[in-house]
Scaffold this active site. Structure first.
Site, mmCIF file in Angstrom:
data_model
loop_
_atom_site.group_PDB
_atom_site.id
_atom_site.type_symbol
_atom_site.label_atom_id
_atom_site.label_comp_id
_atom_site.label_asym_id
_atom_site.label_seq_id
_atom_site.Cartn_x
_atom_site.Cartn_y
_atom_site.Cartn_z
ATOM 1 N N LEU A 168 27.007 -18.186 -12.942
ATOM 2 C CA LEU A 168 26.530 -16.786 -12.926
ATOM 3 C C LEU A 168 25.398 -16.613 -13.941
ATOM 4 C CD1 LEU A 168 29.721 -14.488 -12.799
ATOM 5 C CD2 LEU A 168 28.233 -15.202 -10.926
ATOM 6 N N LYS A 219 33.175 -43.268 -23.214
ATOM 7 C CA LYS A 219 33.354 -44.651 -23.696
ATOM 8 C C LYS A 219 32.139 -45.532 -23.412
ATOM 9 C CE LYS A 219 38.343 -44.733 -23.334
ATOM 10 N NZ LYS A 219 38.699 -43.703 -22.343
ATOM 11 N N GLU A 249 40.602 -25.262 -18.533
ATOM 12 C CA GLU A 249 40.038 -26.237 -19.465
ATOM 13 C C GLU A 249 40.912 -27.489 -19.355
ATOM 14 O OE1 GLU A 249 37.341 -25.780 -21.944
ATOM 15 O OE2 GLU A 249 36.988 -24.353 -20.323
ATOM 16 N N LYS A 282 33.247 -17.540 -25.347
ATOM 17 C CA LYS A 282 32.245 -16.971 -24.439
ATOM 18 C C LYS A 282 31.778 -15.612 -24.934
ATOM 19 C CE LYS A 282 34.119 -19.406 -20.479
ATOM 20 N NZ LYS A 282 35.111 -19.310 -19.419
ATOM 21 N N ALA A 296 30.107 -20.106 -15.807
ATOM 22 C CA ALA A 296 29.529 -21.184 -14.983
ATOM 23 C C ALA A 296 28.130 -20.838 -14.484
ATOM 24 C CB ALA A 296 30.477 -21.501 -13.830
ATOM 25 N N ALA A 304 26.558 -41.511 -18.728
ATOM 26 C CA ALA A 304 27.536 -41.954 -19.732
ATOM 27 C C ALA A 304 28.823 -41.149 -19.626
ATOM 28 C CB ALA A 304 26.954 -41.765 -21.125
ATOM 29 N N VAL A 326 32.342 -31.827 -13.371
ATOM 30 C CA VAL A 326 31.032 -31.177 -13.329
ATOM 31 C C VAL A 326 29.911 -32.214 -13.228
ATOM 32 C CG1 VAL A 326 29.427 -29.717 -14.606
ATOM 33 C CG2 VAL A 326 31.853 -29.148 -14.563
ATOM 34 N N THR A 349 30.129 -32.613 -21.498
ATOM 35 C CA THR A 349 31.412 -32.870 -22.134
ATOM 36 C C THR A 349 31.837 -31.592 -22.852
ATOM 37 O OG1 THR A 349 30.545 -33.443 -24.303
ATOM 38 C CG2 THR A 349 30.572 -35.191 -22.668
#
Ligand code: ADP
Ligand code: ASP
Ligand code: MG
Length: 816
Positions: free
Chosen positions: A614, A508, A668, A683, A612, A505, A477, A556
């Protein structure tokens, strides 16, 4: 009566002369008109060069050729449009004037006249010629014209090249000589006469000042300054395209703007209008119907403490004099002021340091050498006797001023200005404490002043359109988002939006560059310049006071980062994230983040938490804002499960279809999270909370797809191996559903009262979820407003590009 002044930019060629004559004609329909003209564009610059050449003993033959060309072109072309225009007569007049000036220059060595008066004669011929041409044009339009001789009528004293009008005396002259009605009054701008009837000029741009004086003397109700821009802008529009037109200004603000360098108005223009309450309007000759900027008296309660503009003056000379014998301070300062006054030197600003007994003078429009010679000569005695010390005479000083009603007393505004200066990377500057409450001036010797002003201006006036982005997470993403930034570069630019990527970033490492990371080779730069990742350090960078609008994008799935959201927001940094952790945390934490966001007026946006890109959250919110209430909800909220159950219908095993979904990026990171139902439950919780139910994750009844034994498997390989064992069960379930003309769907469900379930159900053709597969999501919302037919949102609910697009849209929302 109206007074109209047309500047050089409005008279640069024949067409413009004709256009101006039309504007004048139209004006006469409503009111009597007096007109002040400047020299055609560039002419005064050429004349000024001639003066410089005289000073250096150089010939100006070429310049005279250029001047002749300019005038000849104008006159010749006018004749093309107006056949009755007396071309030859006017040309002879113009050539005569030029000839006379050339003769004066040739004879300059023998003249007894003060050289400055000769310079004044030279530099003002353009205005005289403009009047000659315009008079003929208006006569051709059947007007009777009265031309005022400014040398005899406008009385001025002081420096012959920067004279100041004596208004009372000038007004008396007008009483003696009142022009007839039905007559257009014309007067050359820039020119006046002293008490000895010698021609003097009013300083560069002085025609504006002439117009103001004429307006006062003729009791005009309005003085219109016609130029090449739509009015007064927040800064010179040549400096920044983002300069905004000011519709209105108070007299005080206009005085300060022009005094501190807004070239659109001569600095002495507004005061006489102010004193006589005459409205001043700045108008664009090329767009006469535009309203322009109106400068007039404004009611005190209309005046807000608001920054109106930023200006600058350059080529300022700074003189610092220390008075060594303190008891002589008074006498000495008086003497220094007198020296400047008698030498007709204009002091822009003065500053006094009590601590060191140092006086600083900022002088405008003078030559360095002249000041140096003058001071060392006239103060020689005092210097020799150690009464004073000239510490410094420095040239090329710049004064940047920010102007706005009463801004000096507004700490918030001062802070804002300081941050803007800091943002421009101007290191060497000094705030000057002058008496005006309506402006803040800083002194600097910085190079590249135009660039700095542009940055400061844009920062002060366009802050809404910038986002300083710190992106955490550069997996699918995050990387897609960077690609979208790059792809939409020109679109953003067109919309006047800047996404400045200040930090990138992963879990790490990080790479920070507050000046903006280039997107074409960000990966290379990231790997070459990375430092160990630390969320605290990112917050430290993002909260730098001089950033406009910092935002952290959390791409993340990390709990640790979402645990820092309260700190991020408290430090006045927006958050945009597809990470669901914070929104599925305990209710108290959920509330806390929102409270902080409201308190600091920063955004916490997470449209991509559900399905996402929508627009689920926004749609729900807008409905609830409009008074709607959720009745029930049913949806396929997982792209991976939509895909997997779609494939199952086609006879593909659950193991195979899960592997395929993973390959397509629908799952995932750990596909077990999808099949365990926990992701759907998260969700669903987010939606339920949006609908106002204060639920916890544990309140969601999850009926998992997989048997309990699967929950403890963390190894992906083992997981898939085990999954094979239940392939058969699922194929059979699917077959059974098919027999009943139904399909299997794993759904999230909210019933009235906030009862939430995640479960596998069979749906028939009448259900909007029947056809939803292949990774699509669908959400059916039954509400007070949407019933019996529900509101259905449907589309891909997973995937890098659609998620990144959702984030992109959240970023735009911060700016809306
Ligand atoms: P004119 O020939 O009409 O007297 P000037 O060149 O003297 O025109 O003044 C108009 C110019 O002033 C504009 O073209 C613009 O570049 C400049 N200017 C400087 N500051 C400002 C400002 N704050 N707003 C508008 N124009 C400004
Ligand atoms: N022509 C003069 C100048 O260019 C005066 C004016 O335009 O106002 O400065
Ligand atoms: Mg001007």
């Amino acid at each position: 009566m109206q007074t109209l002044k047309f500047g050089g930019t409005s008279l640069s060629n024949a067409k413009k002369f004709l256009h101006v004559s039309e504007i004048i004609k139209n004006k006469t329909k409503d009111t009597s008109v007096s007109v002040v003209l400047s020299a055609p564009a560039k002419v005064t610059n050429y004349l000024s060069e001639i003066i410089e050449n005289i000073q250096c003993n150089q010939s100006s033959e070429n310049i005279f050729i250029s001047l002749k060309k300019i005038f000849n072109n104008i006159i010749y072309e006018i004749q093309n449009f107006q056949i009755h225009f007396p071309y030859q007569k006017i040309l002879n007049k113009v050539n005569n004037i030029l000839q006379k000036i050339q003769e004066i220059i040739q004879d300059i060595q023998n003249t007894q006249e003060d050289i400055n008066y000769i310079y004044a004669k030279i530099i003002s011929i353009g205005e005289r010629i403009s009047i000659i041409i315009m008079k003929e044009l208006l006569i051709l339009k059947n007007f009777s014209i009265f031309v005022i001789d400014p040398i005899k009528t406008i009385i001025a004293t002081g420096n012959p090249l920067h004279a100041t009008v004596e208004l009372q005396e000038t007004q008396n002259n007008f009483k003696k000589n009142i022009p007839l009605k039905k007559t257009i009054i014309l007067m050359a701008g820039f020119i006046a006469g002293n008490q000895k009837n010698q021609l003097v000029t009013l300083g560069r741009n002085g025609s504006d000042y002439s117009a103001a004086i004429l307006a006062v003397c003729l009791n005009a109700h309005t003085c219109e300054i016609w130029t090449d821009v739509d009015g007064v802008y927040t800064t010179d529009p040549k400096i920044s395209k983002k300069a905004k037109l000011l519709k209105s200004l108070s007299y005080e603000e206009a005085i300060e703007l022009s005094y501190f360098g807004a070239k659109v108005l001569h600095p002495k223009t507004i005061l006489p209008l102010f004193k006589n309450n005459i409205k001043c309007v700045i108008k664009n000759t090329s767009a006469p119907n535009n309203e322009g900027t109106i400068i007039e008296k404004q009611q005190k309660n209309h005046l807000k403490n608001k920054i109106k503009g930023i200006t600058y003056l350059d080529k300022i000379i700074m003189v610092q004099i220390k008075i060594l014998k303190t008891y002589e301070s008074h006498v000495i300062t008086k003497k220094i002021f007198l020296i400047f006054f008698e030498s007709k030197i204009q002091i822009l600003l003065t500053q006094y340091s009590h601590l060191q007994n140092i006086y600083t003078f900022y002088i405008i429009g003078e030559k360095y050498q002249k000041i140096q010679e003058l001071l060392y000569h006239t103060l020689k005695n005092k210097i020799d006797n150690k009464i004073i010390e000239i510490i410094k005479i420095e040239k090329n000083i710049k004064v940047i001023s920010v102007i706005g009603n009463n801004i000096k007393n507004d700490n918030k505004i001062i802070k804002k200005i300081m941050y803007a200066i800091q943002y421009s990377n101007m290191n060497n500057f000094n705030i000057i404490n002058h008496i005006s409450q309506n402006s803040i001036s800083i002194i600097t010797n910085t190079k590249n002043i135009i660039k700095k002003i542009k940055i400061i201006h844009d920062r002060l006036f366009n802050k809404k359109n910038i986002l300083e982005i710190f992106l955490i997470g550069i997996g699918g993403v995050g990387s897609a988002l960077i690609q979208q930034f790059s792809k939409q570069k020109f679109w953003l630019k067109n919309k006047n939006i800047k996404f400045k990527i200040c930090g990138i970033a992963n879990s790490k490492n990080m790479f920070i560059n507050l000046h903006g990371i280039r997107l074409d080779d960000w990966r290379k730069n990231f790997y070459q310049n990375q430092k160990p990742f630390c969320i605290k350090t990112i917050i430290q960078y993002a909260k730098k006071k001089y950033l406009y609008n910092p935002v952290i994008i959390d791409c993340t799935a990390s709990q640790k980062i979402s645990d820092s959201y309260d700190k991020i927001l408290s430090n006045k940094i927006h958050i945009v994230t597809p990470n669901k952790k914070a929104n599925t945390n305990h209710w108290n934490e959920y509330k806390k983040i929102r409270k902080i966001a409201i308190k600091v007026n920063k955004k916490f946006l997470y449209e991509t938490n559900v399905s996402a890109g929508l627009p689920v959250i926004t749609t729900l919110r807008n409905l609830f804002y409009a008074g709607d209430k959720l009745i029930s909800f049913q949806g396929i909220l997982s792209g991976s499960l939509s895909y997997i159950f779609g494939k199952l219908e086609e006879g593909v095993s659950i193991t195979e279809s899960t592997k395929m979904a993973q390959k397509l990026g629908f799952t995932e990171p750990n596909p077990k999270d999808d099949l365990s139902g926990i992701d759907v439950a998260r969700k669903l919780l987010i939606i339920a909370r949006e609908a106002g139910y204060p639920l916890e994750l544990k309140d969601i009844d999850i009926q998992p797809i997989l048997p309990k034994e699967f929950f403890d498997i963390n190894d992906e390989k083992i997981f898939f191996k085990e999954l094979q064992k239940i392939n058969k069960i699922f194929l059979e379930k699917s077959k059974k559903a098919k027999k009943n003309k139904k399909v299997l769907r794993y759904i999230g469900n909210i019933q009235s009262g906030g009862i939430c379930q995640v479960k596998l159900i069979e749906v028939d053709k009448t259900n909007p979820l029947y056809n939803v597969k292949n990774g699509e999501n669908a959400l059916t919302i039954y509400s007070n407003y949407y019933q019996p037919i529900p509101l259905v949102l449907r589309g891909y609910g997973a995937g890098n590009n659609v998620t990144a697009a959702g984030i992109f849209s959240d970023l735009l929302q911060i700016l809306s």
